[in-house]
Design a protein around this motif. Structure first.
Motif, short mmCIF file in Angstrom:
data_model
loop_
_atom_site.label_atom_id
_atom_site.label_comp_id
_atom_site.label_asym_id
_atom_site.label_seq_id
_atom_site.Cartn_x
_atom_site.Cartn_y
_atom_site.Cartn_z
N THR A 134 0.82 -1.21 0.00
CA THR A 134 0.00 0.00 0.00
C THR A 134 0.86 1.26 0.00
O THR A 134 0.59 2.21 -0.74
CB THR A 134 -0.94 0.01 1.23
OG1 THR A 134 -1.76 -1.16 1.20
CG2 THR A 134 -1.83 1.24 1.21
N ASP A 138 0.81 4.10 -2.91
CA ASP A 138 0.42 5.47 -2.53
C ASP A 138 1.56 6.46 -2.70
O ASP A 138 1.34 7.63 -3.04
CB ASP A 138 -0.08 5.48 -1.08
CG ASP A 138 -1.40 4.75 -0.91
OD1 ASP A 138 -2.10 4.58 -1.91
OD2 ASP A 138 -1.71 4.35 0.23
N TYR A 193 -8.21 -6.08 -1.07
CA TYR A 193 -8.62 -5.86 -2.45
C TYR A 193 -9.66 -6.88 -2.93
O TYR A 193 -9.87 -7.04 -4.12
CB TYR A 193 -7.40 -5.86 -3.36
CG TYR A 193 -6.52 -4.65 -3.13
CD1 TYR A 193 -6.81 -3.42 -3.71
CD2 TYR A 193 -5.41 -4.73 -2.28
CE1 TYR A 193 -6.02 -2.32 -3.47
CE2 TYR A 193 -4.62 -3.61 -2.03
CZ TYR A 193 -4.93 -2.41 -2.63
OH TYR A 193 -4.15 -1.30 -2.39
N PHE A 210 -3.33 0.78 -11.18
CA PHE A 210 -3.46 1.80 -10.16
C PHE A 210 -2.83 3.10 -10.66
O PHE A 210 -1.73 3.09 -11.22
CB PHE A 210 -2.76 1.39 -8.86
CG PHE A 210 -3.37 0.21 -8.18
CD1 PHE A 210 -4.29 0.37 -7.16
CD2 PHE A 210 -3.02 -1.09 -8.55
CE1 PHE A 210 -4.85 -0.73 -6.52
CE2 PHE A 210 -3.56 -2.18 -7.93
CZ PHE A 210 -4.48 -2.01 -6.90
N ASN A 212 -2.25 7.17 -9.15
CA ASN A 212 -2.36 8.07 -8.00
C ASN A 212 -2.88 7.33 -6.76
O ASN A 212 -3.65 7.88 -5.96
CB ASN A 212 -3.27 9.25 -8.32
CG ASN A 212 -2.69 10.13 -9.40
OD1 ASN A 212 -1.48 10.32 -9.49
ND2 ASN A 212 -3.55 10.67 -10.26
N LYS A 214 -4.99 4.95 -6.60
CA LYS A 214 -6.37 4.46 -6.70
C LYS A 214 -6.48 3.44 -7.83
O LYS A 214 -5.86 3.58 -8.87
CB LYS A 214 -7.34 5.61 -6.93
CG LYS A 214 -7.39 6.60 -5.77
CD LYS A 214 -8.39 7.71 -6.05
CE LYS A 214 -8.46 8.70 -4.89
NZ LYS A 214 -9.42 9.80 -5.15
N GLU A 215 -7.32 2.44 -7.60
CA GLU A 215 -7.51 1.40 -8.61
C GLU A 215 -8.32 1.92 -9.79
O GLU A 215 -9.41 2.47 -9.62
CB GLU A 215 -8.21 0.18 -7.99
CG GLU A 215 -8.38 -0.99 -8.94
CD GLU A 215 -9.03 -2.19 -8.29
OE1 GLU A 215 -9.83 -2.85 -8.97
OE2 GLU A 215 -8.75 -2.46 -7.10
#
Length: 267
Positions: A134, A138, A193, A210, A212, A214-215
């Motif tokens: 993560t 990110d 997920y 992904f 930024n 986000k998926e």
């Protein structure tokens, strides 16, 4: 296909797989094995009617199941698996002890000689550990990630591995990266997920893009009834369904824009 790549189908895994696949027919037609093992049969060294029917049905199933095989390895693996299922049934019809012993041998083969993921070409895949996944996604705000969620024991994951490697070598950019995370080892990632990692799951592997953090999209997708249909993980299907060509063009444009800005600053 080169001669060196053909040799992959004669490694230990495949050779033992071939032997297991022909075991029943060999024992059925070769004295003295057939006379000893199938002595209770009226025709110990010939196929019985029910066996002939099973083999005929097997041929139909093999033809149907292999319509969408993407590689020779996938064709061989699926065909041998179906033959072994038929062998198990025919052994059971003769003696349940034969069936149990045959299943034990097949299980040992799968554990001791797992199907190899053989790929000789380049790849640009980064392996990411679960605790860092993560934060890595990110943190890389200017990077688009294409992630394969896989397990080491899943045959579809093993067969897809060279496909993912080939795609990564073709599409990798400084801001378009390809990564893999083992959700068998890191189940908390699978849970986050919503990836089912059971042995009958159709979500292995799952490939997601992904941006930024986000998926954007993933394959395979759930249908309207929250079921995951079986997906054909061919190179063409993955590129199309993840819209990789468009992602590549956008990322390449951003790279050129960044290079122009950096050059202007230097001047």
């Amino acid at each position: 296909m080169t001669s060196s790549s053909n040799w992959r189908y004669f490694t230990a895994h495949f050779v033992v797989n071939y032997i297991l696949a022909i075991t029943y027919i060999f024992l059925k037609f070769c004295p003295p094995f057939c006379e000893i093992l199938f002595s209770k049969s009226e025709t110990p060294c010939q196929l019985e009617r029910r066996e002939a029917e099973i083999i005929l049905f097997l041929g139909i199933v093999v033809a149907l199941k292999n319509r969408y095989s993407n590689t020779i390895q996938e064709f061989i693996t699926r065909t041998c698996m179906l033959i072994k299922v038929a062998n198990t049934v025919m052994f059971f019809l003769q003696d349940s002890r034969y069936s149990f012993l045959y299943c034990l041998l097949c299980g040992c083969h799968g554990i001791l000689l797992p199907e190899p993921a053989i790929y000789d070409g380049p790849d640009k895949v980064i392996y990411i550990t679960g605790p860092n996944f993560t934060s890595e996604i990110d943190r890389s705000r200017n990077v688009t990630w294409v992630i394969e969620f896989f397990t080491t024991w899943s045959p579809p994951c093993i067969r897809f591995s060279p496909v993912f490697s080939m795609i990564s070598s073709k599409y990798q950019l400084s801001n378009l990266r390809f990564g893999k995370v083992d959700v068998g080892r890191w189940p908390q990632v699978a849970e986050k997920y919503r990836i089912n990692t059971s042995t009958i799951s159709h979500q292995l592997p799952t490939v997601a893009a992904f941006m930024n953090g986000k998926e954007l999209c993933r394959i395979p997708l759930m249908d309207a009834k929250n079921r995951v249909p079986k997906y054909n993980y061919s190179e063409q299907n993955v590129i199309r369904d993840l819209n990789l060509n468009q992602l590549y063009l956008e990322c390449k444009k951003n790279v050129k824009g960044q290079e122009t800005n950096d050059k202007s600053k230097d001047d």
